[in-house]
Each structure stands twice: as C-alpha cells, then as structure tokens.
Design a protein around this motif. Structure first.
Motif, PDB file in Angstrom:
ATOM      1  N   UNK A  48      73.933  69.396  44.259  1.00 60.10           N
ATOM      2  CA  UNK A  48      73.283  68.792  45.190  1.00 60.10           C
ATOM      3  C   UNK A  48      74.092  67.587  45.802  1.00 60.10           C
ATOM      4  N   UNK A  49      75.149  67.225  45.205  1.00 58.80           N
ATOM      5  CA  UNK A  49      76.036  66.984  45.810  1.00 58.80           C
ATOM      6  C   UNK A  49      76.316  67.056  47.787  1.00 58.80           C
ATOM      7  N   UNK A  50      76.884  69.058  46.974  1.00 56.86           N
ATOM      8  CA  UNK A  50      77.434  68.992  48.511  1.00 56.86           C
ATOM      9  C   UNK A  50      76.810  69.870  49.317  1.00 56.86           C
ATOM     10  N   UNK A  51      75.391  69.831  49.067  1.00 57.28           N
ATOM     11  CA  UNK A  51      74.028  69.855  49.489  1.00 57.28           C
ATOM     12  C   UNK A  51      73.839  68.183  50.762  1.00 57.28           C
ATOM     13  N   UNK A  52      73.951  67.032  50.238  1.00 56.07           N
ATOM     14  CA  UNK A  52      73.988  65.855  50.513  1.00 56.07           C
ATOM     15  C   UNK A  52      74.691  65.830  51.650  1.00 56.07           C
ATOM     16  N   UNK A  53      76.596  66.307  50.989  1.00 54.79           N
ATOM     17  CA  UNK A  53      77.911  65.640  51.912  1.00 54.79           C
ATOM     18  C   UNK A  53      77.419  67.238  53.834  1.00 54.79           C
ATOM     19  N   UNK A  54      76.466  67.866  53.258  1.00 51.70           N
ATOM     20  CA  UNK A  54      75.935  69.161  54.659  1.00 51.70           C
ATOM     21  C   UNK A  54      74.991  68.685  55.330  1.00 51.70           C
ATOM     22  N   UNK A  55      73.615  68.168  54.753  1.00 49.51           N
ATOM     23  CA  UNK A  55      73.609  67.387  55.679  1.00 49.51           C
ATOM     24  C   UNK A  55      73.795  66.438  56.199  1.00 49.51           C
ATOM     25  N   UNK A  56      74.417  65.330  55.517  1.00 49.34           N
ATOM     26  CA  UNK A  56      75.118  64.332  56.537  1.00 49.34           C
ATOM     27  C   UNK A  56      75.575  64.850  58.140  1.00 49.34           C
ATOM     28  N   UNK A  57      76.363  65.989  57.959  1.00 47.93           N
ATOM     29  CA  UNK A  57      77.735  66.836  58.547  1.00 47.93           C
ATOM     30  C   UNK A  57      76.517  66.987  60.384  1.00 47.93           C
ATOM     31  N   UNK A  58      75.226  67.966  59.448  1.00 49.57           N
ATOM     32  CA  UNK A  58      74.605  68.696  60.092  1.00 49.57           C
ATOM     33  C   UNK A  58      73.836  68.371  61.186  1.00 49.57           C
ATOM     34  N   UNK A  59      73.250  66.883  60.262  1.00 46.42           N
ATOM     35  CA  UNK A  59      71.643  66.316  61.370  1.00 46.42           C
ATOM     36  C   UNK A  59      71.703  66.130  62.447  1.00 46.42           C
ATOM     37  N   UNK A  60      71.242  66.054  63.346  1.00 43.09           N
ATOM     38  CA  UNK A  60      71.248  65.339  65.310  1.00 43.09           C
ATOM     39  C   UNK A  60      70.192  64.342  64.285  1.00 43.09           C
ATOM     40  N   UNK A  61      71.162  62.993  64.732  1.00 44.50           N
ATOM     41  CA  UNK A  61      70.069  61.462  65.005  1.00 44.50           C
ATOM     42  C   UNK A  61      69.336  62.245  66.128  1.00 44.50           C
ATOM     43  N   UNK A  62      69.648  62.094  67.049  1.00 40.03           N
ATOM     44  CA  UNK A  62      68.425  62.568  68.407  1.00 40.03           C
ATOM     45  C   UNK A  62      67.520  63.446  67.889  1.00 40.03           C
ATOM     46  N   UNK A  63      67.382  64.622  67.022  1.00 40.50           N
ATOM     47  CA  UNK A  63      66.785  65.234  67.128  1.00 40.50           C
ATOM     48  C   UNK A  63      65.626  64.522  64.932  1.00 40.50           C
ATOM     49  N   UNK A  64      66.188  63.317  64.620  1.00 39.03           N
ATOM     50  CA  UNK A  64      65.055  63.042  63.798  1.00 39.03           C
ATOM     51  C   UNK A  64      64.223  62.107  63.867  1.00 39.03           C
ATOM     52  N   UNK A  65      63.410  61.888  62.898  1.00 42.42           N
ATOM     53  CA  UNK A  65      62.127  60.313  63.119  1.00 42.42           C
ATOM     54  C   UNK A  65      62.355  59.442  62.354  1.00 42.42           C
ATOM     55  N   UNK A  66      63.202  58.524  61.898  1.00 43.26           N
ATOM     56  CA  UNK A  66      63.038  58.067  61.006  1.00 43.26           C
ATOM     57  C   UNK A  66      63.853  57.613  60.219  1.00 43.26           C
ATOM     58  N   UNK A  67      64.242  57.336  59.382  1.00 44.70           N
ATOM     59  CA  UNK A  67      65.246  57.730  58.401  1.00 44.70           C
ATOM     60  C   UNK A  67      65.949  58.120  56.662  1.00 44.70           C
ATOM     61  N   UNK A  68      66.808  58.841  57.208  1.00 42.25           N
ATOM     62  CA  UNK A  68      67.115  59.922  55.913  1.00 42.25           C
ATOM     63  C   UNK A  68      68.767  59.038  55.365  1.00 42.25           C
ATOM     64  N   UNK A  69      68.425  58.941  53.906  1.00 43.39           N
ATOM     65  CA  UNK A  69      68.910  58.157  53.365  1.00 43.39           C
ATOM     66  C   UNK A  69      69.403  59.650  52.044  1.00 43.39           C
ATOM     67  N   UNK A  70      71.300  58.989  51.756  1.00 41.80           N
ATOM     68  CA  UNK A  70      70.924  60.181  51.002  1.00 41.80           C
ATOM     69  C   UNK A  70      71.987  59.379  49.880  1.00 41.80           C
ATOM     70  N   UNK A  71      72.039  59.683  48.999  1.00 39.94           N
ATOM     71  CA  UNK A  71      73.039  59.117  48.094  1.00 39.94           C
ATOM     72  C   UNK A  71      73.845  60.454  47.362  1.00 39.94           C
ATOM     73  N   UNK A  72      75.070  60.615  47.927  1.00 42.44           N
ATOM     74  CA  UNK A  72      75.419  62.445  47.305  1.00 42.44           C
ATOM     75  C   UNK A  72      75.975  61.562  46.164  1.00 42.44           C
ATOM     76  N   UNK A  73      76.031  60.654  45.032  1.00 41.25           N
ATOM     77  CA  UNK A  73      76.578  60.156  43.932  1.00 41.25           C
ATOM     78  C   UNK A  73      76.622  59.851  43.188  1.00 41.25           C
ATOM     79  N   UNK A  74      75.580  59.644  42.421  1.00 42.61           N
ATOM     80  CA  UNK A  74      74.764  57.873  41.804  1.00 42.61           C
ATOM     81  C   UNK A  74      76.363  57.684  41.100  1.00 42.61           C
ATOM     82  N   UNK A  75      76.158  58.907  40.368  1.00 44.62           N
ATOM     83  CA  UNK A  75      76.415  57.964  38.720  1.00 44.62           C
ATOM     84  C   UNK A  75      78.016  59.196  38.974  1.00 44.62           C
ATOM     85  N   UNK A  76      79.147  57.995  39.738  1.00 42.37           N
ATOM     86  CA  UNK A  76      80.449  58.622  40.334  1.00 42.37           C
ATOM     87  C   UNK A  76      81.180  57.930  38.840  1.00 42.37           C
TER      88      UNK A  76
END
Length: 304
Positions: A48-76
């Motif tokens: 899940x940590x690696x998935x969040x990192x990948x999503x942040x790199x991959x997603x282009x804001x111009x193709x998104x409606x609304x807001x995506x918030x990713x918390x990749x590592x809550x329990x640091x």
C-alpha cells in the motif's frame, strides 16, 4: 490551501505527540468529491505504501475531478522500527484504536486526528493493508457493516468494482474503516500481499483498485469494469494461538479445506505437539501466521 490542477506534498504533525506522517494531495481541474487513501497503518505492510507513491507520480491533475489525498505511511514509527502490528512506543495496534482519543496515548491521538482532519472530511475512504511481516494472505476486501441499507449499498457497489476474489463483512467497532462507516463515510479495507513482500504485482493491483474507485466516484473517466464475482464471506473464524511454540501450517493462504481438516499444529522444540488446529467449518484460508515462532495470543489465522 492547494489550488485546482495541482499537486502538493507535506508532513502532518499529530497534535500532542512527536509523530508525523507524509501527505500527498492531488487537486483536480475542478472541484468535486474527495477520496482519502491511507496505507502503513501497520508498519510492515509495504504494498500500500508503494501504491500510494506510484499513484502520486502517475496521476495527472488535469484528468481528475475533485481531490485525492494519499497518506502513504500513517504509522511511521512502526514502519522505521520494522514493528509488526504494534506501535513501538505504546505497543498498541493502531487499527484497534479508532475513533481515537484526543488526550489518550500516542496511538489513540494518531487515530483521533486521522479521523478528525482526514476521514471525516472525505467522501469515501480506502485503507490499504497486507499481511504484516509474519503473515501470509490471499487477496480480499473488508466491507464494514453499516447501520443503514443506503450506506451499505454504496459500500457493496464500490467493492464490486474491485478485482478481488473474496469480500469479508467486517463487524469490528474500532478499525479505521469501521469508525468511518459509523460516522457515515463509506469505506473499504483492501488486503493484498503479505509476509513483508514487496512484489510489484500487489502494489500495482492496489493502484488499479484506487483507479477503479476513482472511476466509480466519477472523479476520473469511466473505465471498462472488470467482470468480478466477489464471493462474500459473512461468517469468518479468527483463531488466536492458545499456546507458545513453533507453528506448522498445512495449507497455503487462498486454499480451500473441509470442516474437521487439520489446518496446522503448534509444536515445541523437541517435536512434541502442543496443540492442533482443526477447521470448525469448511472454507478458505484468508490469512495465517507464517513465521515459525508463535506466541500465545498471536493472530494465528482467519478462514471462512
């Protein structure tokens, strides 16, 4: 504040503690729904940590409606201490502390402020998990039990967007997703991978899961839905280890068995059997302890 069509990273400081965790925000080209995705609530669950990192790199804001918030590592703290299940300072399971306490332990404060500042401000909540460091797991998704049918229908419809073989009805009262649903926020807990694995198949599948929910919420263009026959497990048996010893499982996670079958046994160092685990019902191993040492009270396996 983050502007439309932009990305932002920062750290969130948990009030009343010395804890902080990373935050990634992607704000679309126009306002809309808010999807919250968390990972690393347990420190040894890496996909899940690696998935969040990948999503942040991959997603282009111009193709998104609304807001995506990713918390990749809550329990640091647990992540960097390589602590399975428990926060290393409080020895508490963060996912058993929700909705948290403002003036409680460090773990309870993390749960409280995660609820107040993130979960309750979202329109949908996804929590990404895996089997922790000693756990073997087959892919499945937890559907928190809602108190009203309308909310349950939203949760079920969302779960059916995912390419998972099994869905498990969760009646827990103190998990993050369950606390969200009790507060009226639809939520799912996704399980993929385990045993400290970093296999890209698991993180890539989680990326696909998040994209499926984004599409379902109308935050991205509709994608062709994967045909899925989610098998719902409403009655799951959670078995803890009754003694301390060496654990020898018979089946692999995802394998089927019949009622009465031997699922594994705990032995001492000399090969003497201390306890045998027989199936109380027919079903499938959802997850199980896979490390050799097992301590009384450890979460041995779940099946249904």
């Amino acid at each position: 504040m983050i502007g439309l069509g932009s990305k932002q990273t920062d750290y969130y400081h948990v009030k009343g503690t010395e804890q902080s965790f990373p935050v990634m925000r992607i704000c679309g080209r126009q306002s809309g729904k808010k999807l919250l995705v968390t990972a690393g609530i347990h420190g040894g669950e890496y996909p899940g940590i690696e998935a969040c990192r990948a999503l942040y790199q991959q997603i282009d804001p111009s193709f998104l409606i609304g807001e995506l918030i990713l918390l990749p590592c809550v329990n640091t703290a647990a992540f960097f201490q390589r602590s399975a299940f428990l926060h290393p300072d409080t020895l508490e399971n963060l996912n058993r502390c929700f909705p948290g306490k403002q003036h409680g332990t460090t773990t309870e404060k993390i749960a409280y402020w995660l609820m107040q500042d993130f979960i309750l401000r979202s329109d949908f909540y996804l929590d990404l998990h895996s089997g922790d460091l000693p756990e073997q797991l087959t892919d499945f998704v937890y559907l928190p039990k809602a108190s009203n049918s309308a909310l349950q229908q939203i949760i079920s419809a969302a779960a059916n967007q995912l390419a998972h073989p099994f869905g498990v009805i969760s009646k827990s009262q103190n998990g993050a997703c369950n606390a969200a649903v009790m507060a009226g926020i639809p939520s799912l807990l996704i399980e993929r991978g385990g045993y400290g694995s970093r296999h890209k198949t698991h993180s890539q599948s989680m990326v696909a899961d998040v994209h499926a929910i984004l599409s379902y919420l109308g935050m991205t263009a509709k994608t062709k839905k994967t045909k899925n026959s989610l098998e719902i497990k409403s009655q799951v048996i959670y078995q803890e280890a009754p003694v301390t010893g060496l654990w020898f499982p018979i089946y692999q996670a995802g394998q089927s068995f019949q009622r009465g079958d031997l699922l594994g046994q705990i032995e001492d160092f000399f090969g003497n059997c201390l306890w045998k685990c027989h199936a109380k019902k027919s079903g499938v191993i959802l997850y199980q302890w896979y490390a050799l040492p097992i301590t009384e009270g450890d979460p041995l396996l779940a099946y249904g």
